[in-house]
Design an enzyme around this catalytic site. Structure first.
Site, short mmCIF file in Angstrom:
data_model
loop_
_atom_site.label_atom_id
_atom_site.label_comp_id
_atom_site.label_asym_id
_atom_site.label_seq_id
_atom_site.Cartn_x
_atom_site.Cartn_y
_atom_site.Cartn_z
N ASP A 138 -9.78 -4.26 -5.76
CA ASP A 138 -8.87 -3.32 -5.11
C ASP A 138 -9.24 -1.90 -5.52
O ASP A 138 -9.10 -1.53 -6.68
CB ASP A 138 -7.42 -3.63 -5.50
CG ASP A 138 -6.41 -2.86 -4.69
OD1 ASP A 138 -6.75 -1.77 -4.17
OD2 ASP A 138 -5.28 -3.33 -4.56
N CYS A 156 0.83 -1.20 0.00
CA CYS A 156 0.00 0.00 0.00
C CYS A 156 0.87 1.25 0.00
O CYS A 156 1.54 1.56 -0.97
CB CYS A 156 -0.97 -0.05 1.19
SG CYS A 156 -2.21 1.28 1.25
N HIS A 209 -8.23 -5.36 -1.23
CA HIS A 209 -7.07 -4.56 -0.84
C HIS A 209 -6.76 -4.78 0.64
O HIS A 209 -7.64 -4.72 1.49
CB HIS A 209 -7.37 -3.07 -1.09
CG HIS A 209 -6.22 -2.17 -0.78
ND1 HIS A 209 -5.33 -1.75 -1.74
CD2 HIS A 209 -5.80 -1.62 0.38
CE1 HIS A 209 -4.43 -0.96 -1.18
NE2 HIS A 209 -4.69 -0.86 0.11
#
Length: 246
Positions: free
Chosen positions: A181, A135, A213
């Site tokens: 995601d 991330c 995600h």
């Protein structure tokens, strides 16, 4: 301005399941940044730079991932570029959008001195560095993969990427992706691949169905599909790095 492929972290980046386990690493200051250090069972000249998500490298889930990488023969270094102000330490009413907006520049500004300190402590003639970013940490990896600092990189559910990151890519890259995601959707994933194909990059995709995600760090281990995806992501990253550190 280069088109965005992976956007800023969103609401689901701030949720997930806290895992159980006993971390075995320790925290040490490197270049002014508190750093989680996990050592391999035997001396090694292979180093993984662990660029964490918004929960930071001192979150237990991330510590356990770093310990796993270390158990596979790597020195693992996770800089807390949030300086103690990662999501795991936030109050429930924290303005997280404001935090995201204000957290990137200090992290980016502090990173070069940290990297210099890492090289000063661990750099030897045969040291090989790899970098993995989750991330928030993804853009650091792409930068390292464009300036020759590492022999290979890996991303899991990335954020903060644009086309220029892939246009400058100069090292092998693994992308560990969720089917669903919000920060790196299908169209972006395919565009990233198109760029890498056109540039004849060395790359590999893992795409996991049934997860979202954050799966590679904060999945629910009680749900078989999620646990398997998380574990396969980590195994795949190690296997990828093993290819380029022999």
């Amino acid at each position: 301005m280069s088109p965005t492929l992976a956007s800023a972290p969103g609401s689901c980046c701030f949720s997930g399941v806290k895992h159980t386990g006993t971390p075995v690493g320790h925290v040490e200051d490197l270049g002014g940044i508190p750093t989680y250090i996990s050592d391999p069972p035997a001396p090694s000249q292979k180093v993984i730079l662990f660029l964490a998500d918004v929960w930071g490298p001192l979150f237990v889930n991330n510590k356990l991932i770093q310990d796993y990488f270390a158990s596979c023969g790597y020195i693992v270094l996770g800089p807390d570029y949030f300086f103690g102000d990662s999501v795991m330490n936030h109050e429930a009413d924290r303005d997280r959008q404001a935090w995201i907006d204000n957290s990137r520049k200090p992290a980016i500004d502090a990173f070069p001195a940290w990297l210099d300190a890492v090289k000063g402590k661990y750099g030897r003639e045969n040291t090989k560095y790899c970098a993995v970013g989750y991330c928030f940490g993804a853009s650091f990896v792409l930068d390292l993969c464009s300036d020759g600092s590492v022999v290979a990189g890996a991303l899991a559910h990335p954020a903060f990427l644009d086309e220029s990151h892939f246009e400058k890519l100069d090292r092998p890259l693994l992308l560990s992706c969720a089917e669903e995601d919000h920060t790196f959707p299908l169209a972006s994933r395919r565009r990233a691949e198109d760029i890498m194909v056109a540039r004849k990059c060395t790359y590999h995709f893992q795409v996991f169905s049934g997860v979202k995600h954050g799966f590679a760090v904060r999945c629910d281990p009680a749900i078989d599909t999620q646990r398997w995806a998380k574990e396969e992501s980590a195994k795949g990253i190690v296997s990828w790095f093993d290819r380029f550190t022999v």
